[in-house]
Design a protein around this motif. Sequence first.
Motif, mmCIF file in Angstrom:
data_model
loop_
_atom_site.group_PDB
_atom_site.id
_atom_site.type_symbol
_atom_site.label_atom_id
_atom_site.label_comp_id
_atom_site.label_asym_id
_atom_site.label_seq_id
_atom_site.Cartn_x
_atom_site.Cartn_y
_atom_site.Cartn_z
ATOM 1 N N GLY A 258 -12.570 -2.305 10.797
ATOM 2 C CA GLY A 258 -14.005 -2.137 10.846
ATOM 3 C C GLY A 258 -14.452 -0.884 11.547
ATOM 4 O O GLY A 258 -15.400 -0.245 11.147
ATOM 5 N N SER A 259 -13.714 -0.478 12.578
ATOM 6 C CA SER A 259 -14.172 0.694 13.313
ATOM 7 C C SER A 259 -13.251 1.870 13.039
ATOM 8 O O SER A 259 -12.038 1.726 12.936
ATOM 9 C CB SER A 259 -14.171 0.399 14.803
ATOM 10 N N GLN A 260 -13.856 3.031 12.890
ATOM 11 C CA GLN A 260 -13.035 4.220 12.683
ATOM 12 C C GLN A 260 -12.895 5.017 13.959
ATOM 13 O O GLN A 260 -12.279 6.071 13.976
ATOM 14 C CB GLN A 260 -13.672 5.100 11.596
ATOM 15 N N ASP A 261 -13.473 4.486 15.043
ATOM 16 C CA ASP A 261 -13.418 5.223 16.298
ATOM 17 C C ASP A 261 -11.971 5.341 16.760
ATOM 18 O O ASP A 261 -11.281 4.347 16.923
ATOM 19 C CB ASP A 261 -14.224 4.503 17.384
ATOM 20 N N GLY A 262 -11.543 6.550 16.970
ATOM 21 C CA GLY A 262 -10.227 6.751 17.549
ATOM 22 C C GLY A 262 -9.066 6.489 16.608
ATOM 23 O O GLY A 262 -7.920 6.612 17.008
ATOM 24 N N VAL A 263 -9.340 6.114 15.358
ATOM 25 C CA VAL A 263 -8.216 5.869 14.439
ATOM 26 C C VAL A 263 -7.564 7.205 14.076
ATOM 27 O O VAL A 263 -8.238 8.190 13.844
ATOM 28 C CB VAL A 263 -8.702 5.150 13.157
ATOM 29 N N ILE A 264 -6.245 7.202 14.087
ATOM 30 C CA ILE A 264 -5.509 8.393 13.681
ATOM 31 C C ILE A 264 -4.883 8.107 12.319
ATOM 32 O O ILE A 264 -4.623 6.951 12.009
ATOM 33 C CB ILE A 264 -4.399 8.732 14.693
ATOM 34 N N VAL A 265 -4.659 9.115 11.508
ATOM 35 C CA VAL A 265 -3.999 8.804 10.231
ATOM 36 C C VAL A 265 -2.520 8.596 10.481
ATOM 37 O O VAL A 265 -1.938 9.169 11.395
ATOM 38 C CB VAL A 265 -4.172 9.906 9.164
ATOM 39 N N ALA A 266 -1.930 7.726 9.703
ATOM 40 C CA ALA A 266 -0.501 7.473 9.865
ATOM 41 C C ALA A 266 0.132 7.290 8.499
ATOM 42 O O ALA A 266 -0.558 7.067 7.512
ATOM 43 C CB ALA A 266 -0.291 6.228 10.721
ATOM 44 N N ARG A 267 1.437 7.448 8.488
ATOM 45 C CA ARG A 267 2.177 7.343 7.233
ATOM 46 C C ARG A 267 3.125 6.157 7.284
ATOM 47 O O ARG A 267 3.445 5.654 8.354
ATOM 48 C CB ARG A 267 3.024 8.605 7.045
ATOM 49 N N ARG A 268 3.609 5.787 6.098
ATOM 50 C CA ARG A 268 4.623 4.729 6.005
ATOM 51 C C ARG A 268 5.770 5.008 6.985
ATOM 52 O O ARG A 268 6.244 4.151 7.697
ATOM 53 C CB ARG A 268 5.101 4.685 4.548
#
Length: 460
Positions: free
Chosen positions: A385-395
Motif C-alpha cells: 500500500g505504501s511506496q514510502d521508502g520502497v526500493i526496487v529489487a530483483r528476483r
Amino acid sequence: MMTRKLPIIALATAPGKAGIGVIRISGPQLLPMAKALFNKALTPRQANLLTLRDAQGESIDQLLAIYFAAPASFTGEDVLELQCHGGPQLLELVMKRCLELGKDQGLVIAEPGEFSLRAYLNNKIDLAQAEAIADLIDAQSAAAVRGAARSLQGAFSNDINSLIEEITQLRILVESTLDFPEEEIEFLENAQARERLSAVMRKLSALREGAKQGKILRDGIQLVLAGAPNVGKSSLLNRLAGEEVAIVTPIAGTTRDRVKESITISGVPMHIIDTAGLRATSDLVEAKGIERSWEAIGAADLVIFLQDPSSSETTAATEILELKSQILKALPPKCPVLEVNNKSDLLGNPISAQDENQTLFISAKTGQGIEALKQKILELVGWGGSQDGVIVARRRHLDCLDRAAKHLDQSQQFAANGNISLELFAEELRLAQDQLGQITGKLLPDDLLGKIFSQFCIGK
Ligand SMILES: Nc1nc2c(ncn2[C@@H]2O[C@H](COP(=O)(O)OP(=O)(O)OP(=O)(O)O)[C@@H](O)[C@H]2O)c(=O)[nH]1
Ligand SMILES: [Mg+2]
C-alpha cells in the motif's frame, strides 16, 4: 569482457532522431585520443565547444565535449562525453571517426553494460547500485523510478551492509570463544548471542518484506484473465485499460489469442493478459488459442477466474467447478486465484459487492465494482500500500535474502538449548553473510557478474 582494459565507445542515448545524442568513451588514458579527435587540449569537467572533422578536414559536427579525468568519473577511468546533434546518420559518422582516430589506443565498441561494469569494478558503485541504474532506466511507473533512485543512492546497499556488519560482530565474538569449548553455554548467555541473532533476524525479515514490494515495483504483476467463453474477459481488459484494446462480441470464442496491455494500479505496474475462453473445441485456431491461455495461466502472478452468473449456459455449477480445478492445477506455485462474477448489471436484485464466499461482483459494462476489484488485486499480490521508502529489487536479491534467512534460522537452531554447537552456529552465520554479500557484489562468482551485466543494454 570481464578483464579487458581497452578504451570503449558507445551511444549513450537512445537510437533515433533527437535534439542531441550523447556518445560516451571510457578508457584508462583518453587524453591522447581527445587530442587526436580535436587537435586541442580539453579542460576537464568543462563543456568544450569543438568541431569534429573527417579525414579530409571537413566538419562532421560541432559538438560539446566534456572530459572527466580518472578517477573522478562515472566509470572511474578517463571518460569523454560527446554531445552531438541527435541524427542517427550523423552519430554513425561521429562513431566511425572516433573509432578511426582511437584505433592506435585500441578503441572498441562497448559491450552491453560495460560502462556500469567498469564503474563496479573500480568501486564507484556496488552491484545493487549498478542494477539500480538499469532499473531506473527501465522503470515502468513513477513509484518504480523513485524506488530505483533510492537503491542507486545506496539505501538498499546500506541496509545490507549494516546487517553484514552486525553478523560480523557476532561472528567475531563466537570465533574468539571457539577455542574454549567448555564455555559455550556460558558464552551464549554472556554475549547475549541469541538476542542479538534474533534482532538481526527481525531486520532481515523487514528487509525481505521491503524487497518483495520492490520486486513488484520493478517487474510488475502478470495478471491473467481466464474463464469460459463470453463471460466478459475482454470487456474487463478494456475496462481496466480504459480503451478498446480487445475485440468484444456476443459470440462465444471471440478472443483467439492472448491480448496484453500494461497499466498501473496505484503505481504498481500490471501486465494484464486477456485469454481465449476455455472450452472444448474442434476449431483448430481456437484450440491453439486455448493452449496459449493455459500457458499464460502457468506463468501468472495472479489469475482472475471470471464467471457470468447471469448466463444459463455457462453457469452449470459442475462445469465451473471442473474449470476451477483445472485452473488450480495449471497455476504456478503460490499463485492466487480470484473468482469474480461479471455482468452484475444483469442480475435483477441489487447485490452487494461481495458474496459470502468472498467472490467479487463487478460489471465490466457499467464499471460497477471495478475499484473494489483493483484493491483486491493489490491485496492479493502482496502490495503493502505504501511506496514510502520502497526500493526496487530483483528476483536475484530476493533469492539471496531468502537463503540468508534460512542460514540464520539454522544458526538459531545451533544455539538452541540442548543442541548447542558454536562451531556450526558460526558457520551458518558466515553462510548467511555470504548471501548478503552477493547482493552488493562482494563474494560474487565471476560468471554470475558477467551474466548480470550482459543483460544491460549497450551504452549503460
Ligand atoms: N450486460 C453486460 N454485458 C457484458 C458485460 N461484460 C461483457 N458483456 C457482454 O458479454 C459479451 C461477451 O463479452 P467478451 O468481453 O467478448 O467476453 P469474453 O470472455 O472475452 O469472450 P471470449 O473472448 O469469447 O472468451 C459481449 O456481448 C459483452 O458486451 C457486463 O458486465 N454486463
Ligand atoms: Mg474475449
